[in-house]
Design an enzyme around this catalytic site. Sequence first.
Site, PDB file in Angstrom:
ATOM      1  N   SER A  88       5.945   3.033   3.345  1.00  0.00           N
ATOM      2  CA  SER A  88       6.915   2.004   3.719  1.00  0.00           C
ATOM      3  C   SER A  88       6.595   0.580   3.302  1.00  0.00           C
ATOM      4  CB  SER A  88       7.135   2.019   5.219  1.00  0.00           C
ATOM      5  OG  SER A  88       8.069   3.012   5.516  1.00  0.00           O
ATOM      6  N   LYS A 108       7.902  -7.635   9.978  1.00  0.00           N
ATOM      7  CA  LYS A 108       8.757  -6.465  10.200  1.00  0.00           C
ATOM      8  C   LYS A 108       8.987  -6.337  11.701  1.00  0.00           C
ATOM      9  CE  LYS A 108       8.708  -1.488   9.056  1.00  0.00           C
ATOM     10  NZ  LYS A 108       7.904  -0.414   8.427  1.00  0.00           N
ATOM     11  N   SER A 119      10.374   1.990   4.814  1.00  0.00           N
ATOM     12  CA  SER A 119      11.171   1.403   5.867  1.00  0.00           C
ATOM     13  C   SER A 119      11.084  -0.127   5.959  1.00  0.00           C
ATOM     14  CB  SER A 119      10.758   1.994   7.214  1.00  0.00           C
ATOM     15  OG  SER A 119       9.397   1.697   7.483  1.00  0.00           O
TER      16      SER A 119
END
Length: 493
Positions: A178, A79, A154
């Site tokens: 997330s 990420k 996210s």
Amino acid sequence: MELYELNLRSAAEGLKTKKFSAAELFDACMARTEACEPHVAALITKTAELGRQQAKESDERRAKGENCGDLEGIPVILKDNHCTRGVRTTAASKILGDWCPPYDATAWALLRKAGAVLLGKANMDEFAMGGSCEKSAFGPTHNPHDLTRVPGGSSGGSAAATAAAYAPFSLGSDTGGSIRQPAAYCGVYGFKPTYGMVSRYGLISYGSSLDQIGPFARNVEDLHLIMSILSQYDPMDSSCFREKTYDFMPRKEGLKGKKVALVKEFQEFTLEAPIAEGMTRTRKVIEDAGAEVVEVSLPVIARYAVSCYYALAMSEAHTNLERYDGVRYGYTVPDAKGIKEMFEEVRTAGFGAEVKRRIIAGTCLTEPTRCDEYYVAATKVRTLIAQEFARAFEGTDFILQPASPTLAPKIGASDADKMKEYEADLYTLPVNLAGLPGLSFFTGYAENGLPVGLQLIGPRWSDADLLNAGLVLEERLGSPKIACALEGTKGGL
Ligand code: GLN
């Protein structure tokens, strides 16, 4: 079977037995990535050159007979809030510009040391604030099962990339859900470890008392493997501590004789039909596996967790994001009249709307005349929430609950109702408030082809038990297939 389709364990086996090289595996994964990216847009940065070089070095280590572990030569996606030395790290924000960190996040340093090869940096909601992966300065990521839908967030880019088999695994971060929610939306397994199990050093902070790094993979055993590497004590993160070492060896005895609880208060809330059916199916599987299903009552959590979380997360975010001033990181305006003007211009143009909304709310919540009433009150409610969980776990081993009340929504739908968007995090965020571990697992497909994921949570430091329970669930519910609903392709690439 194509090389990119291999899960972590099988790819490691193939590399060990020299069926293929790390360079070949990397090239196959990169070709898959190139084919899917125009449709899915899961990555902010592809690291083709660096990854190929790392794969070559991995092959050289193996040729020299060096002691190669399971991650040697395995491609990974991070990420884009994990700092990677010399590789652009954006947190999906304009304000970081083309910032290249001068150091590696510990999680990435551990993977690299174990021989993993970087394939790319994944899209996310800006600074990890959001649950759809639409609030990125780089545009939205699409769910690879249905391109008109979000992958969740996210960490949506990491989840989508793992589901579409860009790489056998990826890392995300979980502040209020997330990892677990996008894993459920994309049909992969996602694990949020106990707070303190994985170092946060080099993770771009959102809410520091809640943030935790964790993996996505296409089966549970791979999560064991990744956790055995990530769960190292790190003196660089004061919240990373260890009373003992944890054994992440996969053990299938996971559920026999255990108690698994359903939350009484949650049963009054509406779930989309496929999620409710998934709960029923999983309950049966749990009973068949020799566990007893019981009930726990979590009234404080059901009523106050969402407000408590958003008050704390926004307060911490406003403090953490103060550092982006146009001086120290990426984006700046060279022709501002003065320092104050520069701060204002940089922050006005550099942050997206959701981030600004949260900075403003966090500033109000912690402002001296209101701090006791809001921020301090929320920290007290947080203690009550942790105590409520601790009491519940005196009578049960795990709690089963949804990861989200819905399947992956359509792109554009989440912004329609802010409160509804925040409330949808009810099932994931209490886990962060209490620092617990949570496993998001696949339970099957809905009629429209979308994956249905749920969540199993356990007490602090029960991470390995939780993953072992996950092995049983995977065996009985079946593993997900690689996502391939890509535009202009028949049955996938
Ligand atoms: N959706 C939640 C939020 O916006 C959780 C995000 C996260 O876990 N990073 O805060």
